[in-house]
Design a protein around this motif. Sequence first.
Motif, short mmCIF file in Angstrom:
data_model
loop_
_atom_site.label_atom_id
_atom_site.label_comp_id
_atom_site.label_asym_id
_atom_site.label_seq_id
_atom_site.Cartn_x
_atom_site.Cartn_y
_atom_site.Cartn_z
N ALA A 1 0.83 -1.21 0.00
CA ALA A 1 0.00 0.00 0.00
C ALA A 1 0.87 1.25 0.00
CB ALA A 1 -0.94 -0.01 1.21
N GLU A 2 1.92 1.25 0.78
CA GLU A 2 2.82 2.42 0.84
C GLU A 2 3.52 2.63 -0.49
OE1 GLU A 2 4.75 5.73 2.36
OE2 GLU A 2 3.15 4.60 3.33
N LEU A 3 4.02 1.56 -1.10
CA LEU A 3 4.71 1.69 -2.39
C LEU A 3 3.76 2.21 -3.47
CD1 LEU A 3 7.35 1.31 -3.98
CD2 LEU A 3 6.56 -1.01 -4.50
N LEU A 4 2.55 1.69 -3.50
CA LEU A 4 1.58 2.16 -4.50
C LEU A 4 1.28 3.64 -4.30
CD1 LEU A 4 -0.94 -0.84 -4.74
CD2 LEU A 4 0.95 -0.28 -6.28
N GLU A 5 1.05 4.04 -3.07
CA GLU A 5 0.79 5.47 -2.80
C GLU A 5 1.96 6.35 -3.22
OE1 GLU A 5 -0.61 6.62 1.10
OE2 GLU A 5 -2.65 6.46 0.34
N ARG A 6 3.16 5.90 -2.94
CA ARG A 6 4.35 6.68 -3.32
C ARG A 6 4.45 6.84 -4.84
NH1 ARG A 6 9.51 4.93 0.48
NH2 ARG A 6 8.54 5.45 2.48
N ASN A 7 3.76 5.96 -5.56
CA ASN A 7 3.78 6.01 -7.02
C ASN A 7 2.48 6.55 -7.60
OD1 ASN A 7 6.36 4.67 -8.34
ND2 ASN A 7 5.98 3.74 -6.33
N GLY A 8 1.73 7.29 -6.80
CA GLY A 8 0.55 7.99 -7.30
C GLY A 8 -0.72 7.18 -7.43
N ILE A 9 -0.75 5.98 -6.87
CA ILE A 9 -1.95 5.14 -6.91
C ILE A 9 -2.80 5.46 -5.69
CG2 ILE A 9 -2.84 2.78 -7.02
CD1 ILE A 9 -1.00 3.71 -9.43
N LYS A 10 -4.09 5.69 -5.88
CA LYS A 10 -5.00 5.94 -4.77
C LYS A 10 -5.37 4.60 -4.16
CE LYS A 10 -7.78 8.30 -2.18
NZ LYS A 10 -7.25 8.69 -0.91
N VAL A 11 -5.09 4.44 -2.87
CA VAL A 11 -5.31 3.16 -2.18
C VAL A 11 -6.49 3.26 -1.22
CG1 VAL A 11 -4.28 1.42 -0.68
CG2 VAL A 11 -2.85 2.60 -2.38
N TYR A 12 -7.34 2.25 -1.30
CA TYR A 12 -8.48 2.09 -0.40
C TYR A 12 -8.41 0.69 0.20
CZ TYR A 12 -10.48 5.94 -3.13
OH TYR A 12 -10.69 7.14 -3.76
N THR A 13 -9.20 0.45 1.25
CA THR A 13 -9.42 -0.91 1.73
C THR A 13 -10.91 -1.21 1.59
OG1 THR A 13 -9.98 -0.49 4.06
CG2 THR A 13 -7.61 -0.57 3.46
N GLU A 14 -11.26 -2.44 1.81
CA GLU A 14 -12.66 -2.84 1.74
C GLU A 14 -13.49 -2.16 2.83
OE1 GLU A 14 -11.05 -5.74 4.76
OE2 GLU A 14 -10.27 -4.58 3.09
N GLU A 15 -12.84 -1.59 3.82
CA GLU A 15 -13.55 -0.92 4.91
C GLU A 15 -13.87 0.55 4.60
OE1 GLU A 15 -11.16 -1.70 8.36
OE2 GLU A 15 -11.79 -3.80 8.41
N ASP A 16 -13.31 1.07 3.51
CA ASP A 16 -13.58 2.45 3.12
C ASP A 16 -14.91 2.55 2.38
OD1 ASP A 16 -11.16 3.58 4.10
OD2 ASP A 16 -10.11 2.86 2.31
N ASN A 17 -15.41 3.76 2.22
CA ASN A 17 -16.59 4.00 1.41
C ASN A 17 -16.18 3.85 -0.06
OD1 ASN A 17 -18.75 4.94 -0.05
ND2 ASN A 17 -19.08 6.74 1.21
N LEU A 18 -16.64 2.82 -0.70
CA LEU A 18 -16.25 2.51 -2.09
C LEU A 18 -17.34 2.86 -3.09
CD1 LEU A 18 -14.61 -0.96 -1.40
CD2 LEU A 18 -13.47 1.26 -1.56
N GLU A 19 -18.35 3.60 -2.66
CA GLU A 19 -19.50 3.88 -3.51
C GLU A 19 -19.11 4.45 -4.88
OE1 GLU A 19 -23.24 6.43 -2.56
OE2 GLU A 19 -22.86 5.07 -0.88
N ASP A 20 -18.27 5.47 -4.89
CA ASP A 20 -17.88 6.11 -6.15
C ASP A 20 -17.07 5.16 -7.04
OD1 ASP A 20 -19.18 8.44 -5.49
OD2 ASP A 20 -17.39 9.41 -4.69
N ILE A 21 -16.24 4.34 -6.44
CA ILE A 21 -15.40 3.41 -7.20
C ILE A 21 -16.24 2.30 -7.82
CG2 ILE A 21 -13.50 1.74 -7.01
CD1 ILE A 21 -12.51 3.43 -4.66
N MET A 22 -17.28 1.92 -7.15
CA MET A 22 -18.09 0.79 -7.60
C MET A 22 -18.96 1.12 -8.81
SD MET A 22 -16.96 -1.34 -5.46
CE MET A 22 -17.91 -2.77 -5.88
N LYS A 23 -19.06 2.38 -9.17
CA LYS A 23 -19.89 2.78 -10.30
C LYS A 23 -19.27 2.41 -11.62
CE LYS A 23 -21.97 6.53 -7.79
NZ LYS A 23 -22.01 7.95 -7.56
#
Length: 153
Positions: free
Chosen positions: A131-153
Amino acid sequence: MIIVSACLCGINTKYNGANNLDERILKLLREGKAIPVCPEQLGGQSTPRAAHEISKATGADVLDGKARVVGPEGDDATEEFLKGAYETLKITKECGAKVAILKARSPSCGHGKIYDGSFDGNKIDGNGVTAELLERNGIKVYTEEDNLEDIMK
């Protein structure tokens, strides 16, 4: 395309040989919107395997060479966790993903909170290695516990 933890798709990649099926994530996979990865397997870890935690630090500390990823008996899996993180980053870049949904609290995939290395269930603020490496490379990271409503569309 979205990178997702394979265990969230119902794939038995969890350390104990089980999975963490989340129907929302499986739906993304079925719709062709997600690519499942397991950084720990990509790094060479077997399934099942011993649980691991970052020793009283975070994924940022591991990436910076200041901490290790260890099992309950003290076995050091830092190199495998680093390899899996970089392999996941490679897949992420190859498919042009800008978002990842990863397993909460995992020493690889956890985002925001991870286990503290005591193997007592205590949590600290921080990210897992991948997760840290992805974020350092500009990837937006979520977990299944976050609000994923917008992503799920």
